[in-house]
Write an enzyme that holds these catalytic residues in place. Structure first.
Site, PDB file in Angstrom:
ATOM      1  N   GLU A   1       0.838  -1.203   0.000  1.00  0.00           N
ATOM      2  CA  GLU A   1       0.000   0.000   0.000  1.00  0.00           C
ATOM      3  C   GLU A   1       0.873   1.253   0.000  1.00  0.00           C
ATOM      4  O   GLU A   1       0.539   2.257  -0.648  1.00  0.00           O
ATOM      5  CB  GLU A   1      -0.931  -0.024   1.204  1.00  0.00           C
ATOM      6  CG  GLU A   1      -1.991  -1.118   1.121  1.00  0.00           C
ATOM      7  CD  GLU A   1      -2.896  -1.142   2.336  1.00  0.00           C
ATOM      8  OE1 GLU A   1      -4.058  -0.729   2.219  1.00  0.00           O
ATOM      9  OE2 GLU A   1      -2.433  -1.577   3.405  1.00  0.00           O
TER      10      GLU A   1
ATOM     11  N   GLU B   1      -3.860  -9.490   3.879  1.00  0.00           N
ATOM     12  CA  GLU B   1      -4.575  -9.162   5.119  1.00  0.00           C
ATOM     13  C   GLU B   1      -5.737 -10.102   5.416  1.00  0.00           C
ATOM     14  O   GLU B   1      -6.070 -10.345   6.579  1.00  0.00           O
ATOM     15  CB  GLU B   1      -5.088  -7.722   5.061  1.00  0.00           C
ATOM     16  CG  GLU B   1      -4.012  -6.650   5.189  1.00  0.00           C
ATOM     17  CD  GLU B   1      -3.380  -6.285   3.856  1.00  0.00           C
ATOM     18  OE1 GLU B   1      -2.631  -5.297   3.815  1.00  0.00           O
ATOM     19  OE2 GLU B   1      -3.627  -6.988   2.862  1.00  0.00           O
TER      20      GLU B   1
END
Length: 674
Positions: A116, A136
């Site tokens: 990210e 995640e």
């Protein structure tokens, strides 16, 4: 090329190294071992970014990772604490809003928050060997720093959701993932120079925020169709994170960027506080704790060159395939020549199937077969570093001097035993049994094999007893007790199945065969209901009748009123048991048994038990294993449930003192250790 070092960011020198090279500010993250985005990294990077942005001699900014990788994710340990500013989303926003072009220099495994961070930079230069991913979901979470918003804008919702929902680690040099890289570099030696050159190229172009990219949404109809399909699929599963991931990616398509990020942030905050994510994060750390077996000597694990596998059968074949996949030289000892030839042909067929499925290349399969030798047992064990008995009765030959001999089937262990969860070539669990008389050099060699095979070891101090066996027997003993108290086996299975058990106890006993289940002696009383049903001629699923009837081609289990009548006659009057008591009682019984295993020193810690049950016995990972599940359900609640029942098997149901101590002291199951 001239270089001017302007100094390191004050108070953050350990985490961020700062220098300027020909107008490019290089912000190097130094936080071994994987440059996780812990608070010192985030704070230092933010300070360094401000310093570079305010320096008139800096025209572009390069963000890099020192050592083996660009940041490989966030610091998972921080998820249990209140966010400490700057949090990763804030850092990503600050990078994307920078007035000067920001380039990420990628290498290693760029995962989660690290990926990210890379997406928030304006451009990316990557080593071809770089791997990227958003894992995640494996922790019961979704990307929380813009990953659900920037990724689909760049590659579309299908690729984005493939990445997010699978959590896989992917090659950045292959389409469609190559979209994430603006420039690819073949050699690690050329990465920095290529990145600096790229920075000079983009100085005139200026920033290119990822939030402004829209190529991933070029076909709105296809996007909506994909989102609808993924939402339907996610709604069918028990886990919350996949549903929230689809919703967050849909928000990227429907909402302005800032609103989509707010949606993502709220979903992440809700998930991180959920029991599912707590359980999955616990499982992540539990596996890593289990793999760190303390050894007497501090020397590195020995190297295994040649492995001798003795015996024929399914387990032996699976172990041979697993060893070949790990690159080991394998010598397979089978006495009977005809059986030997058939066994080798079976392995060849297995490798051929892998080639046909695209899981292996032809060259790799051929190399694997070249490392396999089959022959008579005496010849195969010569010069072996480790001899693995893979079938009962394969221990006639003596292992060479200095070689470890380990047993794989379930039998008494004289030194070290390896209990592989089935199927051994696919499962990740090995219980490493260390008998009291094991030599000091035996455990390290056994662990070396397990780690070479890429599996998770759980150290068990035992001459044959396994954690999985003890916990499974406790499961059946507890289920039988609930039937004694008036519950129906079908209600017990239904409740536990709805709760998350893939194969609840009575279906499990049918699958294994009722005559072979066996339970521990029950000195206090209570029935073995599998034995009762077996005495009526119902032997299990293979025969079409056990606790359930199995009919039709699919063999779907069907409840049988005759079984209920049989139980009623044998049980007589029973107090009855409410369905809502089933889960706390079962969890209490399993946690109680786990405490006994720790108390007796069979395992070092409670989390080892959970690793065994999750990896080897189909206990739902998103529940965290039976020990963690009992904690999340409420230890006080399960203890009260056990104390409230009146069952003759009192020693089994009496809450163990250590279990009560956890409640009294207000500490988690992670603290329970021998």
């Amino acid at each position: 090329m001239t270089e001017r070092v302007t100094g390191e960011v004050q108070a953050m020198a350990e985490a961020i190294h700062y220098d300027v090279t020909d107008g490019v500010a290089v912000l190097s993250i130094c936080h071994p071992p994987v440059n996780a985005l812990a608070w010192p990294v985030r704070d230092g990077l933010l300070r360094a970014l401000s310093q570079a942005e305010g320096d008139p001699e800096v025209g572009a900014i390069l963000v890099a990772g020192e050592g083996s990788t660009f940041p490989a994710g966030a610091d998972i340990a921080e998820f249990d604490a209140a966010p400490k500013d700057p949090w990763v989303p804030e850092l990503c926003t600050r990078l994307e809003n920078c007035a000067k072009p920001v380039v990420a220099e990628l290498h290693g495994t760029v995962l989660g928050g690290g990926f990210e961070l890379a997406l928030a930079c304006h451009y990316r230069v990557a080593l071809r060997a770089t791997r990227v991913g958003l894992p995640e979901v494996k922790l019961g979470l979704i990307p929380g720093a813009g990953g659900t918003q920037r990724t689909p804008r760049m590659v579309g919702v299908k690729v984005a959701l493939d990445m997010i929902l699978s959590g896989r680690i992917l090659p950045i040099d292959r389409p469609p993932y190559s979209t994430f890289a603006d420039f690819l570099v073949a050699s690690p030696n050329d990465l920095r120079s290529a990145a600096l050159s790229f920075c000079h190229d983009v100085m005139a172009k200026g920033p290119r925020p990822s939030r402004d990219r829209q190529e991933g949404f070029a076909d709105p109809v296809a996007t909506q169709t994909e989102l609808r399909s993924r939402a339907e699929e996610a709604s069918e599963g028990p886990e919350n994170a996949p549903r929230e991931a689809v919703a967050a990616v849909e928000a990227a398509f429907l909402l302005p960027f800032e609103a989509g990020c707010a949606f993502e942030e709220a979903a992440f905050a809700e998930l991180v506080a959920s029991d599912q994510s707590k359980a999955l994060r616990y499982a992540f750390f539990a596996e890593r704790r289990a793999a760190k077996v303390p050894l007497t000597a501090a020397a590195p694990l020995p190297r295994i060159g040649a492995l001798a596998v003795l015996g024929a059968g399914a387990l032996a074949s699976q172990l041979v395939v697993a060893a070949l996949d790990a690159g080991l030289t394998v010598r397979w000892g089978i006495a009977d020549e005809a059986i030997r030839d058939a066994a080798r042909a079976e392995v060849e067929d297995s490798l051929e199937d892998a080639v046909s499925d695209g899981a292996l290349s032809r060259d790799v399969a051929s190399a694997s077969l070249a490392r396999l030798t089959c022959g008579a047992t005496p010849l195969m064990i010569r010069d072996a570093d480790l001899v693995l008995d893979a079938s009962r009765g394969s221990r006639a030959e003596t292992a060479p001097d200095g070689a470890l001999r380990a047993t794989a089937p379930g039998e008494t262990v004289a030194g070290v035993g390896l209990r592989f969860a089935r199927p051994a070539h696919l499962s990740r669990l090995v219980e490493v049994l260390e008998a009291p008389q094991a030599g000091a050099d035996q455990l390290p060699l056994a662990l070396a094999l397990v780690k070479r095979l890429g599996k998770v070891p759980v150290h068990v101090r035992s001459d044959g007893v396994t954690v999985g066996g003890k916990m499974t027997r406790a499961l059946h003993r507890a289920a039988d007790a609930l039937v004694d108290l008036g519950a129906s086996p079908y209600d017990i299975d239904a409740v536990l199945s709805d709760w998350g058990l893939e194969l609840p106890p009575f279906l499990q006993r049918d699958a294994t065969g009722l005559k072979g289940v066996g339970t521990e002696e029950r000195p206090g009383g209570g029935r073995d209901w599998a034995a009762v049903i077996a005495q009526a001629g119902r032997s299990g699923r293979a025969a079409g009748r056990g606790f359930y009837n199995y009919r039709g081609d699919a063999g779907a289990p069907v409840a049988d009123p005759l079984v209920l009548e049989m139980i009623e006659r044998a049980r007589g009057d029973a107090p009855g048991l409410a369905k809502q008591a089933i889960v706390p009682l079962m969890l209490g019984a399993l946690a109680n048994e786990g405490v006994r295993l720790v108390d007796r020193g069979i395992v070092a810690r409670a989390s080892d038990i959970d690793v065994v049950m999750m990896l080897g016995h189909q206990f739902p990972r998103w529940r965290g294993g039976p020990m963690k599940a009992a904690e999340l359900h409420g230890l006080f609640r399960v203890i009260r449930a056990m104390e409230a029942i009146d069952h003759p098997d009192r020693a089994f149901w009496a809450p163990e003192p250590w279990l009560k101590a956890l409640v009294r002291d207000g500490v988690g199951i992670e603290t329970l250790s021998a």
